[in-house]
Scaffold this active site. Sequence first.
Site, PDB file in Angstrom:
ATOM      1  CE1 TYR A 156      41.621  51.507  40.233  1.00  0.00           C
ATOM      2  CE2 TYR A 156      40.207  52.392  38.517  1.00  0.00           C
ATOM      3  CZ  TYR A 156      40.948  51.351  39.037  1.00  0.00           C
ATOM      4  OH  TYR A 156      41.034  50.153  38.353  1.00  0.00           O
ATOM      5  CE  LYS A 166      45.009  50.848  38.808  1.00  0.00           C
ATOM      6  NZ  LYS A 166      45.831  49.637  38.866  1.00  0.00           N
TER       7      LYS A 166
HETATM    8  P1  NAD Z   1      40.530  43.571  43.571  1.00  0.00           P
HETATM    9  O1  NAD Z   1      40.192  44.656  44.526  1.00  0.00           O
HETATM   10  O2  NAD Z   1      39.697  42.341  43.567  1.00  0.00           O
HETATM   11  O3  NAD Z   1      42.050  43.105  43.775  1.00  0.00           O
HETATM   12  C1  NAD Z   1      43.073  43.987  44.119  1.00  0.00           C
HETATM   13  C2  NAD Z   1      44.017  43.262  45.067  1.00  0.00           C
HETATM   14  O4  NAD Z   1      45.083  44.155  45.431  1.00  0.00           O
HETATM   15  C3  NAD Z   1      43.327  42.832  46.358  1.00  0.00           C
HETATM   16  O5  NAD Z   1      43.642  41.496  46.666  1.00  0.00           O
HETATM   17  C4  NAD Z   1      43.899  43.782  47.408  1.00  0.00           C
HETATM   18  O6  NAD Z   1      43.922  43.227  48.712  1.00  0.00           O
HETATM   19  C5  NAD Z   1      45.282  44.058  46.843  1.00  0.00           C
HETATM   20  N1  NAD Z   1      45.851  45.319  47.308  1.00  0.00           N
HETATM   21  C6  NAD Z   1      45.261  46.541  47.323  1.00  0.00           C
HETATM   22  N2  NAD Z   1      46.102  47.454  47.821  1.00  0.00           N
HETATM   23  C7  NAD Z   1      47.260  46.803  48.108  1.00  0.00           C
HETATM   24  C8  NAD Z   1      48.508  47.199  48.659  1.00  0.00           C
HETATM   25  N3  NAD Z   1      48.728  48.473  49.017  1.00  0.00           N
HETATM   26  N4  NAD Z   1      49.472  46.261  48.827  1.00  0.00           N
HETATM   27  C9  NAD Z   1      49.253  44.967  48.488  1.00  0.00           C
HETATM   28  N5  NAD Z   1      48.080  44.536  47.973  1.00  0.00           N
HETATM   29  C10 NAD Z   1      47.098  45.442  47.784  1.00  0.00           C
HETATM   30  O7  NAD Z   1      40.574  44.214  42.125  1.00  0.00           O
HETATM   31  P2  NAD Z   1      40.642  43.469  40.712  1.00  0.00           P
HETATM   32  O8  NAD Z   1      39.344  43.623  40.061  1.00  0.00           O
HETATM   33  O9  NAD Z   1      41.212  42.117  40.890  1.00  0.00           O
HETATM   34  O10 NAD Z   1      41.689  44.408  39.960  1.00  0.00           O
HETATM   35  C11 NAD Z   1      43.051  44.029  39.841  1.00  0.00           C
HETATM   36  C12 NAD Z   1      43.782  45.097  39.063  1.00  0.00           C
HETATM   37  O11 NAD Z   1      43.205  45.240  37.772  1.00  0.00           O
HETATM   38  C13 NAD Z   1      43.753  46.465  39.727  1.00  0.00           C
HETATM   39  O12 NAD Z   1      45.009  47.080  39.578  1.00  0.00           O
HETATM   40  C14 NAD Z   1      42.697  47.208  38.938  1.00  0.00           C
HETATM   41  O13 NAD Z   1      42.962  48.591  38.920  1.00  0.00           O
HETATM   42  C15 NAD Z   1      42.839  46.589  37.560  1.00  0.00           C
HETATM   43  N6  NAD Z   1      41.565  46.667  36.837  1.00  0.00           N
HETATM   44  C16 NAD Z   1      40.548  45.808  37.118  1.00  0.00           C
HETATM   45  C17 NAD Z   1      39.334  45.931  36.426  1.00  0.00           C
HETATM   46  C18 NAD Z   1      38.177  45.014  36.707  1.00  0.00           C
HETATM   47  O14 NAD Z   1      37.111  45.191  36.094  1.00  0.00           O
HETATM   48  N7  NAD Z   1      38.293  44.029  37.579  1.00  0.00           N
HETATM   49  C19 NAD Z   1      39.184  46.920  35.453  1.00  0.00           C
HETATM   50  C20 NAD Z   1      40.242  47.793  35.229  1.00  0.00           C
HETATM   51  C21 NAD Z   1      41.447  47.648  35.905  1.00  0.00           C
END
Ligand code: NAD
Length: 352
Positions: free
Chosen positions: A144, A148
């Site tokens: 991860y 990223k």
């Molecule tokens: P999440 O796991 O709830 O959502 C990620 C979504 O991406 C899911 O719906 C999943 O099915 C989809 N996905 C994963 N791989 C895929 C692929 N190969 N093709 C198509 N869809 C795919 O995560 P989140 O918390 O909603 O995070 C969303 C984004 O924000 C991510 O990129 C994450 O790295 C970033 N982020 C989130 C947080 C947090 O605290 N929630 C913090 C830092 C960064």
Amino acid sequence: MSRVLVTGGAGFVGAHLVERLLLDGHEVICLDNFETGTRTALLHLREHPFLEIWRHDVRHPLPCQVDLIFHLACPASPAYYQQHPVLTLETCMLGTQHVLQLARDAKARVLLASTSEVYGDPLNHPQQESDWGHVNPIGPRSSYDEGKRAAEALARAYWQAHRVDVRIARLFNCYGPGMRPNDGRVISNLMVQALKGDALTLHGSGTHTRSFCYIKDVVEALVRLMQLDSVDADGLPAWVDPVNLGNPDEISILELAHRILAITGSPSVIQHLPSAVDDPKKRCPDISRAMTLLDWCPTVSLNEGLGWTRDWFRAQTMPQNVPPVYVDQEFKLYQQPTAPAARVAQDSSNPG
Ligand code: NAD
Ligand code: UDP
């Protein structure tokens, strides 16, 4: 009205963002492979005339014509991505490349959802965008973290080589209604454990810190960053460098557990498990850049946000009156109402 693509739109952040973009009057394509997201996340919007939901994996090229792309697709829970390192790296690298290629072809603007994990176990505190990070390239979190970092490098390269308009949001921990009970991240884990009366599981002593930002604040910042058009003193676009997005209200995980116990009125005890490997010891964003560029700062306090999150998790224990549109693993959650305690247990063990 713009035509907006949200990759990962069925995930936690994505579903909130899709809802906001529809409210703002945009035409939205939610693209997701449902790896960690669920169809039920957007169930309440399924009749919306300006929403399309596409099942697609960003590891394959994306054929569509859009104006704006919020690129969120990626597993984000450490419990999940550590089990699926190759998928996570491929999603970060191939997925981001496909999004950038689409943006180049379609002349679309992109926002990449990056993460505070690019700072690794940080050497500076609070973390500023200028910090290069302290990341183990072969540790359990590296798929991860390095994924990223590679995604950020790709975004920068597409700007340098092809002038693709790409903004990088470094999100710190977000939380709120809509988190999946079985997602594995700390707020959903502790909230579900507290509501069930189970022991709250802390990795190690709980002295390590995080800074949690309520989801509505995060979505507001993402929308503002996408809209940003200004140039800096050198005539460069102001968005060209990454922007930290988060709430600098830092708290230890032990203190978070006590807050959740207090806010749920739970009799649960705290159980200390072995420490997680390479778990960052502290994390807090310096959000000066976001405040200046976006005229934004978080508005929701942790206590207020945890209260709304508790209410949402409590409501998940009630039978839902939703017509069965999809027959899949997630939807069975709505078709099998059970007693509240059993219901949360069922959700926690559901892989959807
Ligand atoms: P999440 O796991 O709830 O959502 C990620 C979504 O991406 C899911 O719906 C999943 O099915 C989809 N996905 C994963 N791989 C895929 C692929 N190969 N093709 C198509 N869809 C795919 O995560 P989140 O918390 O909603 O995070 C969303 C984004 O924000 C991510 O990129 C994450 O790295 C970033 N982020 C989130 C947080 C947090 O605290 N929630 C913090 C830092 C960064
Ligand atoms: N954590 C914990 N118990 C849990 C889940 C997580 O003590 O049941 C800790 C984890 O070790 C980390 C912090 O809570 O120190 C935040 O973890 P999370 O998985 O939510 O996200 P991270 O910030 O590590 O990506």
